[in-house]
Design an enzyme around this catalytic site. Structure first.
Site, PDB file in Angstrom:
ATOM      1  N   ASP A  49       0.775  -1.391  -0.163  1.00 44.32           N
ATOM      2  CA  ASP A  49       0.113   0.009   0.146  1.00 44.32           C
ATOM      3  C   ASP A  49       0.993   1.389   0.008  1.00 44.32           C
ATOM      4  O   ASP A  49       0.174   2.222  -0.085  1.00 44.32           O
ATOM      5  CB  ASP A  49      -1.103  -0.030   1.184  1.00 44.32           C
ATOM      6  CG  ASP A  49      -0.262   0.024   2.545  1.00 44.32           C
ATOM      7  OD1 ASP A  49       0.922   0.047   2.561  1.00 44.32           O
ATOM      8  OD2 ASP A  49      -0.972   0.185   3.400  1.00 44.32           O
ATOM      9  N   SER A  50       2.107   1.082  -0.092  1.00 44.30           N
ATOM     10  CA  SER A  50       3.198   2.296  -0.270  1.00 44.30           C
ATOM     11  C   SER A  50       2.921   2.774  -1.454  1.00 44.30           C
ATOM     12  O   SER A  50       3.343   4.153  -2.070  1.00 44.30           O
ATOM     13  CB  SER A  50       4.545   1.760  -0.074  1.00 44.30           C
ATOM     14  OG  SER A  50       4.759   0.432  -0.977  1.00 44.30           O
ATOM     15  N   ASP A  88      -1.122  -6.108  -0.348  1.00 43.81           N
ATOM     16  CA  ASP A  88      -1.538  -5.817   1.020  1.00 43.81           C
ATOM     17  C   ASP A  88      -2.914  -5.474   1.256  1.00 43.81           C
ATOM     18  O   ASP A  88      -3.561  -5.020   0.306  1.00 43.81           O
ATOM     19  CB  ASP A  88      -0.783  -3.980   1.187  1.00 43.81           C
ATOM     20  CG  ASP A  88       0.376  -4.193   1.863  1.00 43.81           C
ATOM     21  OD1 ASP A  88       0.627  -5.242   2.704  1.00 43.81           O
ATOM     22  OD2 ASP A  88       1.213  -3.155   1.867  1.00 43.81           O
ATOM     23  N   LYS A 118      -1.278  -9.494   2.886  1.00 46.25           N
ATOM     24  CA  LYS A 118      -0.491  -8.877   4.060  1.00 46.25           C
ATOM     25  C   LYS A 118      -1.408  -7.964   4.933  1.00 46.25           C
ATOM     26  O   LYS A 118      -2.108  -7.017   4.091  1.00 46.25           O
ATOM     27  CB  LYS A 118       0.664  -8.434   3.477  1.00 46.25           C
ATOM     28  CG  LYS A 118       1.511  -7.655   4.867  1.00 46.25           C
ATOM     29  CD  LYS A 118       3.027  -7.221   4.457  1.00 46.25           C
ATOM     30  CE  LYS A 118       2.991  -5.811   3.937  1.00 46.25           C
ATOM     31  NZ  LYS A 118       2.538  -4.847   4.815  1.00 46.25           N
ATOM     32  N   GLU A 120      -1.624  -5.481   8.644  1.00 40.95           N
ATOM     33  CA  GLU A 120      -0.572  -4.820  10.061  1.00 40.95           C
ATOM     34  C   GLU A 120      -1.356  -5.208  11.250  1.00 40.95           C
ATOM     35  O   GLU A 120      -2.497  -5.141  11.511  1.00 40.95           O
ATOM     36  CB  GLU A 120      -0.491  -3.440   9.804  1.00 40.95           C
ATOM     37  CG  GLU A 120       0.307  -3.013   8.406  1.00 40.95           C
ATOM     38  CD  GLU A 120       0.370  -1.515   8.111  1.00 40.95           C
ATOM     39  OE1 GLU A 120       0.900  -1.086   7.202  1.00 40.95           O
ATOM     40  OE2 GLU A 120       0.030  -0.661   9.096  1.00 40.95           O
ATOM     41  N   GLU A 186       9.138  -3.911  10.983  1.00 45.97           N
ATOM     42  CA  GLU A 186       9.540  -2.744  10.283  1.00 45.97           C
ATOM     43  C   GLU A 186      10.128  -1.805  11.517  1.00 45.97           C
ATOM     44  O   GLU A 186       9.440  -1.739  12.608  1.00 45.97           O
ATOM     45  CB  GLU A 186       8.418  -2.313   9.664  1.00 45.97           C
ATOM     46  CG  GLU A 186       8.769  -0.784   8.984  1.00 45.97           C
ATOM     47  CD  GLU A 186       7.974  -0.223   8.156  1.00 45.97           C
ATOM     48  OE1 GLU A 186       8.307   0.889   7.567  1.00 45.97           O
ATOM     49  OE2 GLU A 186       6.983  -0.707   7.746  1.00 45.97           O
TER      50      GLU A 186
END
Length: 275
Positions: A49-50, A88, A118, A120, A186
């Site tokens: 999602d960057s 993501d 993925k 978070e 991270e």
């Protein structure tokens, strides 16, 4: 190689089996051309999602939508043949509860062909990860600095220093226990990342963590020098393509203004070639 000559992509159990072995190579990709460049060299290609910041110019990842992830996921899928595709889950697509997470994760996998998603979060996502994995959705977890929680965390700070290390350890244990096949660490201290890597039975993938992690991931535009708005400490530039592109574009503009481009070899005459 299969009987048809096709390359067998790794699947989540293959990645999990790499624990303690040759480090896993992971890069992001958002477009078909870049996917074709990274695919031969990577074990995993991540549609992160960057892309919200790198491709769309957003100030953070919070504005990324499911539609954006699907569009870019489809583009990357068309450019990969060897690596495993992970995508993501964007902010707001899974935090409400396991059922919401399943609906959106299933949609991502069906519409992109991704092998896994993925998401978070650590302890508070344990139930959701277990729910997904029990229903055929492989999950790569992400703990430490979680960019979707940047407002709660107070910025892009290192996580897990001092007494806060216990929280990151609990998160790592929770996602492993829930069935994640790997976990991104991270921006956590080197010693803590090493400790977690030795303590849990799933591969750790570092970004600003430790060389002793079971793999490493970077944003491809960072390591190629294409994204230059800021440069995190953990990024190593393997090229400066942004500077090269600037020089090339400046040269093009100068030639257009000087009427030296297009040259005779770039235009077409009346005569048909060969006649």
């Amino acid at each position: 190689m299969s009987a048809t000559g096709e390359v067998k992509r790794p699947v989540p159990p293959d990645i999990r089996a790499r624990k303690g072995g040759t480090p896993l190579v992971v890069l992001t990709a958002y477009t078909t051309p870049v996917a074709r460049l990274v695919d031969p060299h990577c074990d995993i290609v991540l549609v992160g999602d960057s892309l919200g910041m790198v491709v769309h110019g957003l100030p953070s990842t919070l504005g990324v939508t499911m539609e954006m992830m699907i569009l870019h996921g489809q583009a990357v899928a068309r450019g990969t043949a060897k690596s495993m595709l992970v995508i993501d889950m964007p902010f707001g697509s899974y935090e409400e509860g396991p059922e919401q997470a399943f609906r959106n994760a299933a949609r991502l996998m069906v519409e992109t062909g991704a092998a896994a998603v993925k998401l978070e979060g650590g302890v508070h996502m344990e139930e959701t990860i277990a729910f997904l994995t029990a229903r055929g959705i492989p999950v790569m977890a992400h703990i430490g600095l979680t960019p979707q929680a940047v407002n709660t965390l107070g910025g892009y700070r290192v996580q897990g220093r001092g007494e806060d290390a216990a929280r990151i350890r609990r998160d790592a244990e929770a996602v492993a226990r829930a069935g994640a096949f790997s976990v991104v660490l991270e921006k956590v201290p080197d010693a803590l990342a090493r400790e977690i890597t030795n303590a849990i039975d799933i591969p750790t993938i570092g970004i600003g963590a430790s060389v002793d992690c079971d793999g490493q991931v970077l944003v491809v535009d960072d390591m190629l020098g294409l994204f230059t708005s800021f440069r995190p400490k953990f990024v190593k530039r393997y090229a400066e393509l942004g500077e090269e592109a600037d020089r090339a574009i400046a040269a093009y503009a100068a030639e257009v203004r000087a009427r030296t481009f297009p040259a005779p070899e770039h235009v077409f005459g009346e005569k048909v070639p060969g006649k």
